[in-house]
Design a protein around this motif. Structure first.
Motif, PDB file in Angstrom:
ATOM      1  N   HIS A 131      61.099  10.883 -27.816  1.00  0.00           N
ATOM      2  CA  HIS A 131      60.291  10.737 -26.607  1.00  0.00           C
ATOM      3  C   HIS A 131      59.492   9.443 -26.761  1.00  0.00           C
ATOM      4  O   HIS A 131      58.279   9.473 -26.961  1.00  0.00           O
ATOM      5  N   PRO A 132      60.189   8.288 -26.653  1.00  0.00           N
ATOM      6  CA  PRO A 132      59.521   7.023 -26.999  1.00  0.00           C
ATOM      7  C   PRO A 132      58.323   6.660 -26.134  1.00  0.00           C
ATOM      8  O   PRO A 132      57.378   6.043 -26.636  1.00  0.00           O
ATOM      9  N   THR A 137      52.413   5.942 -25.497  1.00  0.00           N
ATOM     10  CA  THR A 137      51.124   6.523 -25.089  1.00  0.00           C
ATOM     11  C   THR A 137      50.221   6.738 -26.310  1.00  0.00           C
ATOM     12  O   THR A 137      49.036   6.389 -26.304  1.00  0.00           O
ATOM     13  N   ASP A 138      50.797   7.318 -27.356  1.00  0.00           N
ATOM     14  CA  ASP A 138      50.021   7.651 -28.550  1.00  0.00           C
ATOM     15  C   ASP A 138      49.526   6.377 -29.251  1.00  0.00           C
ATOM     16  O   ASP A 138      48.397   6.331 -29.744  1.00  0.00           O
ATOM     17  N   PRO A 264      50.391  15.898 -26.891  1.00  0.00           N
ATOM     18  CA  PRO A 264      51.120  15.296 -25.765  1.00  0.00           C
ATOM     19  C   PRO A 264      50.951  16.102 -24.469  1.00  0.00           C
ATOM     20  O   PRO A 264      51.216  15.588 -23.385  1.00  0.00           O
ATOM     21  N   LEU A 265      50.498  17.367 -24.607  1.00  0.00           N
ATOM     22  CA  LEU A 265      50.375  18.308 -23.502  1.00  0.00           C
ATOM     23  C   LEU A 265      51.777  18.597 -22.917  1.00  0.00           C
ATOM     24  O   LEU A 265      52.651  17.758 -23.047  1.00  0.00           O
ATOM     25  N   TYR A 292      49.059   3.568 -18.383  1.00  0.00           N
ATOM     26  CA  TYR A 292      48.938   2.116 -18.582  1.00  0.00           C
ATOM     27  C   TYR A 292      50.068   1.595 -19.485  1.00  0.00           C
ATOM     28  O   TYR A 292      50.608   0.513 -19.258  1.00  0.00           O
ATOM     29  N   GLY A 293      50.423   2.382 -20.489  1.00  0.00           N
ATOM     30  CA  GLY A 293      51.526   1.987 -21.376  1.00  0.00           C
ATOM     31  C   GLY A 293      52.826   1.885 -20.581  1.00  0.00           C
ATOM     32  O   GLY A 293      53.615   0.947 -20.745  1.00  0.00           O
TER      33      GLY A 293
END
Ligand code: NCD
Length: 354
Positions: A131-132, A137-138, A264-265, A292-293
């Motif tokens: 899940h790139p 995001t991370d 990640p929810l 934003y990413g």
């Protein structure tokens, strides 16, 4: 030049990843400066699996860039229900649009889509594999809230066997100097061997423990995940695993003052609601950094790559992937493709051995 597709975040050099996260940080400060960055561009979102955040953040990202979106999140209402293959759907939709985002329940589906797409493909999650853009995001979140992406002790807790977010995150964070991992899970839901081999190959340290309490005092980051009910073949197995790990205020008291709790929810029951008020809980801010990413990623991919004939990689007809959850098992026309790794050949779609 950036790779044409984003299937695995490790297709980007660290410099390219830093460029994208820098851009994401700039966008977060002045979103209006980017409001026409993708004017006249059209994105298709192909969601074969449920999604709230990933789907909506891609859509919000494109709309905030002045672009437009089409797509589906209920494949049952498309020709997929009539038996249309992934290949045919992708060829058609990539002809209509400038970029495709795909989420699929089967491992390697995004890579398979990229073989037939004339426009860039973004993997929005392929089964339990990768899940790139969650990892993007991370990374944006860690840069903003922890102030760094290296020298971190990263705890990962929950369904490490089936959680694609933690697989992607391990592969990415192993590339930054001095990071180490503590995997907190039951034996059944332990991190897969191929990820542990990857970490060892990078010279990256990890340990495996059974309780949150024993890891907590050492962690800079605690990445919680839900038990992935939809990936269990045996419902009793899910029942046995659910509710085993719950982060609550009592356990938070064992954590460092600058601990950063991410998720990640969606959350099910693995973080008690009382933790939401702890200043170290960053999971809702994390969702915003994700948008934003994704804005930065869409700008880069659509500005560097237009429509073209997709490249045909050389097939390896003797390679048969042993993973029953691999896309090659459900889309049998796909060419057999392998990758050479230090541990031997692996499937180019899902990274499993033959
Ligand atoms: C994750 C996913 O879909 O893998 N959610 C997300 O994209 N934010 C995590 C999950 O579903 O548990």
């Amino acid at each position: 030049m950036l790779a044409r597709n984003l299937i695995d975040l490790n297709q980007l050099s660290l410099e390219e990843l830093d460029d994208i996260t820098d851009m994401a940080c700039r966008i977060s400060r002045h979103p209006s400066h980017y409001s026409s960055a993708c004017r006249d561009k059209l994105m298709a979102t192909l969601f074969y699996e449920p999604s709230t955040r990933t789907q909506m953040s891609f859509q919000s990202a494109m709309l905030r860039l002045g672009g437009k979106i089409i797509g589906f999140d209920n494949p049952g209402a498309t020709s997929v229900a009539k038996g249309e293959s992934l290949k045919d759907t992708v060829i058609v939709l990539s002809g209509y649009t400038d970029i495709l985002t795909i989420r699929h329940p089967v491992e390697g589906a995004a890579m398979a889509a990229s073989l037939y797409s004339g426009v860039p493909v973004i993997n929005a999650g392929d089964g339990g594999h990768l899940h790139p853009t969650q990892t993007l995001t991370d990374v944006v979140t860690l840069r903003n809230v922890a102030g760094r992406t290296d020298r971190l002790v990263i705890g990962m807790c929950g369904d490490l066997a089936n959680g694609r977010t933690v697989h992607s995150l391990c592969k990415c964070m192993a590339r930054y100097g001095g990071n180490s991992f503590v995997f907190i899970s039951s034996e059944t839901l332990a991190m897969p061997a191929y990820i542990k081999e990857y970490l060892t190959g990078c010279g990256c340290q990890y340990s495996e423990v059974r309780t949150i309490e024993e890891a907590m005092p050492y962690l800079d980051v605690l990445y919680m995940t839900r038990i992935q009910r939809e990936r269990f073949t045996d419902p009793d197995e899910y029942e046995a695993q659910k509710g085993v790990y719950v982060l609550d205020s009592k356990k938070m008291r064992l954590g460092k003052p600058d601990l950063c709790v991410l998720h990640p929810l969606p959350r099910v029951d693995e973080i008690a609601y009382e933790v939401d008020d702890d200043p170290r809980a960053y999971y809702f801010r994390q969702t915003l950094y994700g948008m934003y990413g994704r804005m930065a990623l869409i700008i880069r991919l659509t500005s560097e790559h237009g429509h073209c004939v997709p490249e045909k990689p050389a097939a390896d007809p003797d390679f048969i992937c042993a993973n029953p959850k691999c896309i090659t098992k459900v889309e049998p026309y796909l060419p057999r493709l392998s990758l050479e790794t230090p541990k031997g050949k692996v499937c180019a779609y899902c990274e499993h051995h033959s």
